[in-house]
Structures are given as C-alpha cells and as structure tokens.
Design a protein around this motif. Structure first.
Motif, short mmCIF file in Angstrom:
data_model
loop_
_atom_site.label_atom_id
_atom_site.label_comp_id
_atom_site.label_asym_id
_atom_site.label_seq_id
_atom_site.Cartn_x
_atom_site.Cartn_y
_atom_site.Cartn_z
N SER A 243 19.73 45.63 5.60
CA SER A 243 18.79 46.32 6.49
C SER A 243 17.93 45.31 7.23
N PRO A 244 17.47 45.68 8.43
CA PRO A 244 16.72 44.73 9.26
C PRO A 244 15.28 44.54 8.78
N ILE A 245 14.82 43.31 8.88
CA ILE A 245 13.41 42.96 8.68
C ILE A 245 12.87 42.56 10.05
N ILE A 246 11.88 43.27 10.53
CA ILE A 246 11.31 42.99 11.85
C ILE A 246 9.80 42.84 11.70
N ASN A 247 9.31 41.63 11.96
CA ASN A 247 7.88 41.35 11.91
C ASN A 247 7.40 40.98 13.31
N ALA A 248 6.18 41.37 13.63
CA ALA A 248 5.62 41.09 14.95
C ALA A 248 4.20 40.56 14.80
N PHE A 249 3.88 39.50 15.54
CA PHE A 249 2.60 38.84 15.43
C PHE A 249 1.95 38.75 16.82
N SER A 250 0.78 39.34 16.95
CA SER A 250 0.07 39.27 18.22
C SER A 250 -0.15 37.81 18.61
N THR A 251 0.03 37.51 19.89
CA THR A 251 -0.20 36.14 20.34
C THR A 251 -1.69 35.82 20.43
N SER A 252 -2.55 36.81 20.16
CA SER A 252 -4.00 36.59 20.19
C SER A 252 -4.58 36.36 18.80
N LEU A 253 -3.74 36.13 17.79
CA LEU A 253 -4.25 35.92 16.43
C LEU A 253 -5.05 34.64 16.29
N GLY A 254 -4.81 33.66 17.14
CA GLY A 254 -5.59 32.42 17.09
C GLY A 254 -5.46 31.72 15.75
#
Length: 510
Positions: A243-254
């Motif tokens: 099964s797929p693992i999809i993580n997303a990280f805002s580019t504004s996390l600094g």
C-alpha cells in the motif's frame, strides 16, 4: 453506509412505480426527510431519509482569491418515500438535479439545503443528486465560525465536527459513511493532498492548471474528508503490504521541517506497532501532512493521512501526536461514533495509545502515566467535573475527554487483566469495522469478555463528577496517590503528550 444490489433496487423501484401509476398511494405516503440525523448534541447535523454510498466531489480552487467552484454528485439510496430531503452545505448553490431532473431548492438557516425533487423518491430506490455551487469559503460563517482555513499559499479544509459545509454538500454526520472520489483543479504551482490514493495526476488540464484525483475506497465520515492545498513537498514510499505511503510537508515549515519529517516519517513504524495492540490497519493507504505552522492549531485524524499543524514539531520529532492520530484510524475512523456524546470512544482510546507508545519507547508505562495524570488534578479541579461519557456539546473536546477517557481504560485494564483487555480492543474493532459504535455497546462487550459486572467502574470514571476514590472503585489503589495529592515522578513522555492535548484544546475553542 448500506449496500443494496442492483436487482433489489430495480424490484423496489418497479414496485413503487406500479403503486404510483395504479392509485397514487406511494405519492400520498411520501414525506420529507428529517433535517437532522438525530444527534443529541448537534440535532441539525446530518439528515434523514437517505443513505449515501458514494460522493464524487469535483472542484476548482484559486488560492489567490480563495474562490471555489464545484460540482458534487451524491449516489445514495432512499430509506423512506421521500417528498424532499436536506443536505448540509453553506456555499451558494446554482442548481440541483435529482435522478436526471432539475429540482427546486432553498436554504434554511446557515447550512441546510432543502431539495424538492421533480418526482417523489420511493423507499429503496436510487437517489442520484448533482449540486453545482460556488463561493469564497473563508468568508462564509456557519455555526459561529468558518471551517475553511485560508493559508498564505492555499487552504485547508480540515476541522471537527464539521468541515464539509465549506466545500461539498453532504449528509454531515458520522452515522452515514461513504466512499469518495475527490478531484481538484488548482494552479500548477501548488499541490493538492486528500484522502486515500492518488489515482491520477497532477495532470495538466488548462494552461497553468493541474488536476489531482484522490480516491477513498473504505467507508469514510464527512468530517474525516479533507483538502490540503498549497506548496508542499510530497514524498512517496510503499509499505510492506504494497500500500502507498504518502507524506506531505509544507514548504513554510522553516526550522520545524526536519523535526516534522523525523516524526511523520515514522508513520509506518507506528502503524506496525499499533497493529499489535489493535489488529490489522484498516485502510488502503497511509501517511501524514505537516501543514503550515499556526494554520490550524491542532491535528486531526483525517482518514488514511492525518493533518498536523506545523507547530507540533517545535520541540522535535514528537511521535506522540503521530501515535495519537494514527490510533484514530482504528478508533474514530474505522469504528466511528454513533452520537457525538460518545466522543471518548475516539479521544480516550487515542490518548491511551499514546500511553502504550510511551511504554514501547521506554519513556513511561501506562500505569506511571495514570498515576501522574490522576495526581496532576487536585480533587477540586474543574477537570473532574467533566463527564467523558457525556461531556456536553460545549465540552466535546475538553481535556478530560482525552485524559479521563485514558484513565478509564487503564482502570479497566487493571480491573480485568491484560488478556481480557486486549481481547476487548481487538473484538471491538473487528465487530464494528467500517461501522459505528456506542458507549453502551463497548460496556456490554467489556462485560461479556471479562465476565464481570463493570457497572460501577464505568459509572464512576465516565459518568460521575468528582475525582474517583481509587481504593473504593478499582484495584488501582496506591496509598500515596489515593490518599494524598502528592505527585509521582513525571514520566519522560509527558511533556510531548501534553503538546497533543494543548493543541486539541485549541480545536475545542475554535
């Protein structure tokens, strides 16, 4: 969500049509669907008269102006002879079609869309509803707040107990779960993340615009359906089961970026650990979304892929919030509450999962955490006046629902022993998988498996104001705790666990 065979629907529809043509009895019997699902806390949430099987949500979103346009198609079944029915929605509607015919509609209150079909709908027959709409979601207030969060580069449709009102019409109550297709057209310099698997996209559809297609194939509550639109770094991987693992990280996390990745990228490990306690992971995909810091002020167990405010990572990798939200995939998402007053079945269990994870990480056992929480609140503290089993609509997300709910589970575990306790958890999740449950259901199961009368235990911990007397109610008696307010040593996990509760307290105030 109820599944009915095509043959059953065809026979039912033909029979109803014959009655209508023959003597008009079916027409005369048709009545409006209820404007609520019968929730004692939120009586106008959800609707009656139909059962949704699938939502196809297709929207276009412009971050620069926060303009959203959309068409949602709802595939449902009428559960009564319907003369009209309601949907929960707060944006402006331009047209509604029901079973291939234009329908009349009007709004009542802040989120009730009342639809009158051209022809009455016989019980047991298909109900296919197409709604076209538009609006600026962040400017729409319903229930005293806006459930759509505009960010510097996009938006977040993430909230509890309501968020669908601002982007798709629905039967907005966990008692009616459905499958979903969510398709979003957005500028090609932003990403779109939603539930389940990415079946297609991003695909260029217009100059400067991409479309993203997300699909959820397991029953899903409306408030667990979400959108995260903005500038995100998306990482993909594959779990051992394919099964797929999809993580997303805002580019504004600094400065929080590294810690966010350290925490969320342990998602698969935490799921595999929680499977030992709760049984097989119930969904087709997994992952997490680190939203811009301060955008939400909370984390939410959006199905398959929780969303976390970026500030959860201000002190490091914080796997406790991840363990909490992933536990909800079992407690709250797969097995959903039947009434919002049963919220402890979600939050008490997810908080207890933090305690189990703490022991797994050798940072404090559930008993140590029980002792610390119990002693942290003096007998006269307001904490002990909130009843986790019936907190009231204004305290659905009170800290006592989380912490006293977890205390209840540790009290139960000590009372009946580990073998019965974990058998109860596994059986509860297996018996109600993809459905709903109530506190009464859980108590009945606990008594059946343990062979004990647990009336006093649950009455004391869930439904009685005041700090329980440990020696009088359970086998948890510890003289240094029961007889004094002296605090034991603070478990090492406590600081990070508190981050979860503090953020959820912000949610309750939203």
């Amino acid at each position: 969500m109820r599944r009915v065979s095509i043959r059953t629907i065809t026979i039912a529809a033909a029979t109803a049509a014959a009655l209508t043509l023959g003597n008009g009895v079916a027409d005369a019997a048709a009545t409006p669907g209820a404007p609520g699902a019968g929730d004692v806390y939120f009586p106008d949430y959800g609707n009656g008269g139909y059962d949704v099987g699938h939502y196809d949500v297709r929207v276009r979103y412009q971050p620069a102006t926060d303009e959203l346009t959309g068409t949602t198609t709802i595939a449902a079944e009428a559960t009564q002879d319907l003369s009209r029915f309601n949907l929960d929605f707060a944006l402006d509607v331009s047209s509604v079609r029901v079973n291939n015919r234009a329908a009349t509609f009007h709004t009542e209150g802040e989120h009730e869309l009342v639809v009158t079909p051209a022809r009455q709908i016989p019980a047991g027959s298909d109900l296919n509803v197409v709604v076209k709409y538009a609006g600026i979601p962040s400017q729409v207030v319903a229930g005293g707040f806006t459930g759509w969060t505009r960010t510097a580069d996009g938006a977040l449709a993430v909230n509890e107990p309501e968020s669908a009102w601002w982007w798709f019409p629905s039967n907005d109550h966990p008692s009616d779960k459905a499958t979903y297709d969510v398709s979003v057209l957005a500028p090609d310099d932003v990403q779109v993340i939603s539930n389940g698997t990415l079946t297609s996209g991003p695909t260029a559809e217009l100059k400067g615009w991409n479309r993203w297609y997300w699909r959820s194939v397991k029953p899903q509550a409306t408030y667990l359906t979400y959108l995260a639109i903005g500038k995100y770094d998306i990482e993909t991987d594959t779990a051992a089961d394919g099964s797929p693992i999809i993580n997303a990280f805002s580019t504004s996390l600094g400065d929080f970026d590294g810690a966010a990745r350290a925490g969320i990228n342990r998602t698969n490990e935490i799921i595999e650990t929680e499977e030992q306690w709760f049984g097989d992971y119930p969904f087709e995909a997994q992952g997490g979304v680190a939203a811009p810091p301060g955008a939400l002020g909370f984390a939410l167990e959006t199905q398959t892929r929780p969303v976390y405010d970026g500030r959860f990572w201000r002190r490091g990798g914080n796997t406790y919030v991840v363990a909490h939200e992933l536990a909800h995939q079992w407690f709250g998402d797969s097995v959903s509450l039947e009434q919002w007053r049963d919220i402890w079945l979600n939050e008490g269990f997810a908080s207890y999962a933090e305690w189990l994870w703490s022991e797994h990480e050798d940072e404090g056992t559930p008993q140590e955490l029980f002792d610390f929480v119990y002693a942290s609140y003096p007998a006269d503290d307001e904490f002990w006046q909130v009843l986790p089993g019936d907190p009231g609509s204004d305290k659905v997300f009170d800290g006592a629902v989380y912490d006293r709910g977890a205390l209840t589970l540790q009290a139960l575990r000590v009372q009946i022993g580990d073998q019965a306790f974990f058998e109860i958890l596994h059986t509860w999740l297996a018996d109600h998988r993809y459905g709903n449950g109530t506190t009464d259901d859980f108590i009945a199961l606990a008594e059946k498996i343990s062979g004990q009368d647990l009336t006093q235990l649950f009455t004391t911990w869930l439904f009685t104001a005041g700090r329980p007397d440990l020696s009088a109610t359970t086998k948890l008696a510890r003289s240094s705790i029961a007889d004094t307010d002296a605090s034991p040593a603070q478990p090492r996990s406590w600081d990070r666990i508190q981050q979860v509760h503090q953020a959820h307290a912000a949610l309750g105030a939203s």
